[in-house]
Design an enzyme around this catalytic site. Sequence first.
Site, PDB file in Angstrom:
ATOM      1  N   SER A 171     -12.167 -14.617  13.206  1.00 30.88           N
ATOM      2  CA  SER A 171     -10.729 -14.976  13.838  1.00 30.88           C
ATOM      3  C   SER A 171      -9.927 -14.423  12.773  1.00 30.88           C
ATOM      4  O   SER A 171     -10.120 -14.374  11.393  1.00 30.88           O
ATOM      5  CB  SER A 171     -10.515 -16.453  13.688  1.00 30.88           C
ATOM      6  OG  SER A 171      -9.387 -16.841  13.854  1.00 30.88           O
ATOM      7  N   TYR A 184     -11.169 -24.818  10.599  1.00 26.11           N
ATOM      8  CA  TYR A 184     -11.302 -23.512  11.339  1.00 26.11           C
ATOM      9  C   TYR A 184     -11.400 -22.435  10.235  1.00 26.11           C
ATOM     10  O   TYR A 184     -12.334 -21.490  10.267  1.00 26.11           O
ATOM     11  CB  TYR A 184     -10.571 -23.586  12.437  1.00 26.11           C
ATOM     12  CG  TYR A 184     -10.623 -22.299  13.508  1.00 26.11           C
ATOM     13  CD1 TYR A 184     -11.827 -22.495  14.231  1.00 26.11           C
ATOM     14  CD2 TYR A 184      -9.894 -21.252  13.238  1.00 26.11           C
ATOM     15  CE1 TYR A 184     -11.964 -21.124  15.169  1.00 26.11           C
ATOM     16  CE2 TYR A 184     -10.004 -20.056  14.107  1.00 26.11           C
ATOM     17  CZ  TYR A 184     -11.163 -20.167  15.098  1.00 26.11           C
ATOM     18  OH  TYR A 184     -11.399 -19.201  15.817  1.00 26.11           O
ATOM     19  N   ALA A 186     -11.528 -22.323   7.080  1.00 25.34           N
ATOM     20  CA  ALA A 186     -12.565 -22.392   6.106  1.00 25.34           C
ATOM     21  C   ALA A 186     -13.817 -21.815   6.682  1.00 25.34           C
ATOM     22  O   ALA A 186     -14.607 -21.039   5.831  1.00 25.34           O
ATOM     23  CB  ALA A 186     -12.778 -23.872   5.470  1.00 25.34           C
ATOM     24  N   SER A 187     -14.259 -22.363   7.732  1.00 21.60           N
ATOM     25  CA  SER A 187     -15.519 -21.865   8.392  1.00 21.60           C
ATOM     26  C   SER A 187     -15.601 -20.487   8.784  1.00 21.60           C
ATOM     27  O   SER A 187     -16.411 -19.726   8.535  1.00 21.60           O
ATOM     28  CB  SER A 187     -15.987 -22.554   9.549  1.00 21.60           C
ATOM     29  OG  SER A 187     -14.888 -22.644  10.673  1.00 21.60           O
ATOM     30  N   LYS A 188     -14.504 -19.913   9.188  1.00 17.91           N
ATOM     31  CA  LYS A 188     -14.411 -18.378   9.634  1.00 17.91           C
ATOM     32  C   LYS A 188     -14.220 -17.732   8.458  1.00 17.91           C
ATOM     33  O   LYS A 188     -14.807 -16.397   8.388  1.00 17.91           O
ATOM     34  CB  LYS A 188     -13.147 -18.244  10.644  1.00 17.91           C
ATOM     35  CG  LYS A 188     -13.464 -18.691  11.848  1.00 17.91           C
ATOM     36  CD  LYS A 188     -14.472 -18.139  12.899  1.00 17.91           C
ATOM     37  CE  LYS A 188     -14.541 -18.720  14.243  1.00 17.91           C
ATOM     38  NZ  LYS A 188     -15.654 -17.800  15.040  1.00 17.91           N
ATOM     39  N   ALA A 218      -6.413 -14.790  25.890  1.00 17.93           N
ATOM     40  CA  ALA A 218      -6.112 -15.389  26.893  1.00 17.93           C
ATOM     41  C   ALA A 218      -7.773 -15.743  27.393  1.00 17.93           C
ATOM     42  O   ALA A 218      -8.107 -15.017  28.326  1.00 17.93           O
ATOM     43  CB  ALA A 218      -5.333 -14.583  28.025  1.00 17.93           C
ATOM     44  N   THR A 219      -7.938 -17.143  27.348  1.00 19.66           N
ATOM     45  CA  THR A 219      -9.312 -17.342  27.768  1.00 19.66           C
ATOM     46  C   THR A 219      -8.895 -18.774  28.577  1.00 19.66           C
ATOM     47  O   THR A 219      -8.031 -19.504  28.288  1.00 19.66           O
ATOM     48  CB  THR A 219     -10.382 -17.531  27.013  1.00 19.66           C
ATOM     49  OG1 THR A 219     -10.065 -18.533  25.889  1.00 19.66           O
ATOM     50  CG2 THR A 219     -10.827 -16.260  26.144  1.00 19.66           C
TER      51      THR A 219
END
Length: 287
Positions: A171, A184, A186-188, A218-219
């Site tokens: 990301s 988020y 931190a994990s990515k 766009a999901t």
Amino acid sequence: MQPLLDQKVLLVTGGTQGLGRAIAEAAAREGAAGVAIVGRNAEKAEVALVAIRAAASAAASAAAGAPDAPGAAASAADETPAFEAVAIIADLAVPGEAERVVAETVARFGRVDSLVNAAGATSRGTLLDTSRELLQEHLNLNLVVPFMTMQGAVADMRERGSSGTIVNIISMAMHGGQPYLAPYTASKAGLAGLTKNVAFAHRFDRIRINGLNIGWTATPGEAATQKNFHGAADDWLASAEAAQPMGKLGQPDEIADAVVFLLSERSGVVTGSIIDWDQNVPGAYDQ
């Protein structure tokens, strides 16, 4: 022209919906022999399998020149091994499930040639309001699960003495992200570092591992996120796209094409790369 993933076996976590499903469909169009998708919802998995199989069938018909005569179609089909797509229903948050989905893929197809880690947690939290449990959820799904699926896939590739490819969906938030993306981010960021580490460790095994830092995409899942966490209106997408440099958000099929390219031999010797797949440039400013 030879398909990019000609006769490869692909495992896609998060492959029952959104970007993961788009990647699985793209792989089917590019000649994969088998695709295993992983998700928690059996109904979504069945819908995804229909679309993935249809993509493979359409690609096969196009490659055969879309023959009108049934006999010609059958002859063309005889020349190409049948495509197979399967769904593995799993809650990857549960310890041991990441290892199981790799083992089941190997048991079903005999190997894993390519792995895509597209599953992940996207819930919100700042430094001050993130609980230990929420932080652990993000670290588990966005870092531990890819660690374990890569462990299983690389072990299979090495045991067979075969090259392979892996793409981790990371990301743009790994560069810092918004304040409400603390766990988020931190994990990515951890996944980006892990991607480089594993790519370096296994370069002489000829196993290439790369990552894509995707931007705003766009999901259907993003639509739910915008409404659930940000109180977005039904027309949020039109407003969001109007404010973007390219006039649209990232599209799953476009990202899927980039992933398939990185999985394929057409991406050459590239490994350990973390590619910013976005229309905004980190570190650049208007003023």
